[in-house]
Write an enzyme that holds these catalytic residues in place. Sequence first.
Site, PDB file in Angstrom:
ATOM      1  N   ILE A 133      80.350 -55.931  -5.789  1.00  0.00           N
ATOM      2  CA  ILE A 133      81.678 -56.931  -5.848  1.00  0.00           C
ATOM      3  C   ILE A 133      80.745 -58.080  -5.679  1.00  0.00           C
ATOM      4  CG2 ILE A 133      83.503 -57.926  -5.481  1.00  0.00           C
ATOM      5  CD1 ILE A 133      84.620 -55.097  -4.445  1.00  0.00           C
ATOM      6  N   PRO A 134      80.184 -58.905  -6.925  1.00  0.00           N
ATOM      7  CA  PRO A 134      79.282 -59.736  -6.767  1.00  0.00           C
ATOM      8  C   PRO A 134      79.451 -61.261  -6.062  1.00  0.00           C
ATOM      9  CG  PRO A 134      80.050 -59.934  -8.818  1.00  0.00           C
ATOM     10  CD  PRO A 134      80.796 -58.774  -8.317  1.00  0.00           C
ATOM     11  N   CYS A 135      79.713 -61.321  -4.791  1.00  0.00           N
ATOM     12  CA  CYS A 135      80.083 -62.345  -3.805  1.00  0.00           C
ATOM     13  C   CYS A 135      78.924 -63.424  -3.947  1.00  0.00           C
ATOM     14  CB  CYS A 135      80.662 -62.186  -2.720  1.00  0.00           C
ATOM     15  SG  CYS A 135      79.908 -61.174  -1.651  1.00  0.00           S
ATOM     16  N   HIS A 136      77.828 -63.003  -4.280  1.00  0.00           N
ATOM     17  CA  HIS A 136      76.661 -63.715  -4.295  1.00  0.00           C
ATOM     18  C   HIS A 136      76.395 -64.782  -5.475  1.00  0.00           C
ATOM     19  CE1 HIS A 136      75.444 -60.207  -6.533  1.00  0.00           C
ATOM     20  NE2 HIS A 136      74.740 -60.963  -7.139  1.00  0.00           N
ATOM     21  N   ARG A 137      77.457 -64.595  -6.435  1.00  0.00           N
ATOM     22  CA  ARG A 137      77.610 -65.237  -7.653  1.00  0.00           C
ATOM     23  C   ARG A 137      78.160 -66.525  -7.501  1.00  0.00           C
ATOM     24  NH1 ARG A 137      78.035 -60.045 -11.625  1.00  0.00           N
ATOM     25  NH2 ARG A 137      75.913 -59.361 -11.307  1.00  0.00           N
TER      26      ARG A 137
END
Length: 169
Positions: A133-137
């Site tokens: 779940i790409p919270c780094h984006r």
Amino acid sequence: MYQTIIYSSPIGSLLLAAEKEQLKGLWIEGQKYWAATLPDCREQRETPLLTAASRWLDSYFAGERPDPNLISLAPSGSAFRQLVWNILLEIPYGKVVTYRDIARKAAQQLGRQSMSAQAVGGAVGHNPISIIIPCHRVIGSDHSLTGYAGGLEKKRWLLELEGADIEQI
């Protein structure tokens, strides 16, 4: 009973946790909220789902674009956090969006005029399934790298792996 494994990655050890063949957590060693939703009742044991999640990570760290839908994700959190995490899953590989962008989308889905970017930031920061779940984006409204529970150097590394133009951020 939760099953857990440790996955060795280029950004450090990752703790993966599953229950009933659903991924419940993926935490970067040392991150804020480390294993926050993981109960004490757990055993270190490989399962088919954890093997599949490890293969997904192998593919991701090899620079490929694995589909998050290949893994059964079941993060624990409030309805609002679930909404935000589902929006995160829509962010394309190698792209970034702002907390404000997510707040607008969440407000629209909830039928509201507006929503606080800070509330969104809290939900993003508590994402229990990092990377997949790409919270780094997610970046600041001023396009700065900000607010990553795993640390900004890891956020930058992940975005560089994905080919995001971080010099423009």
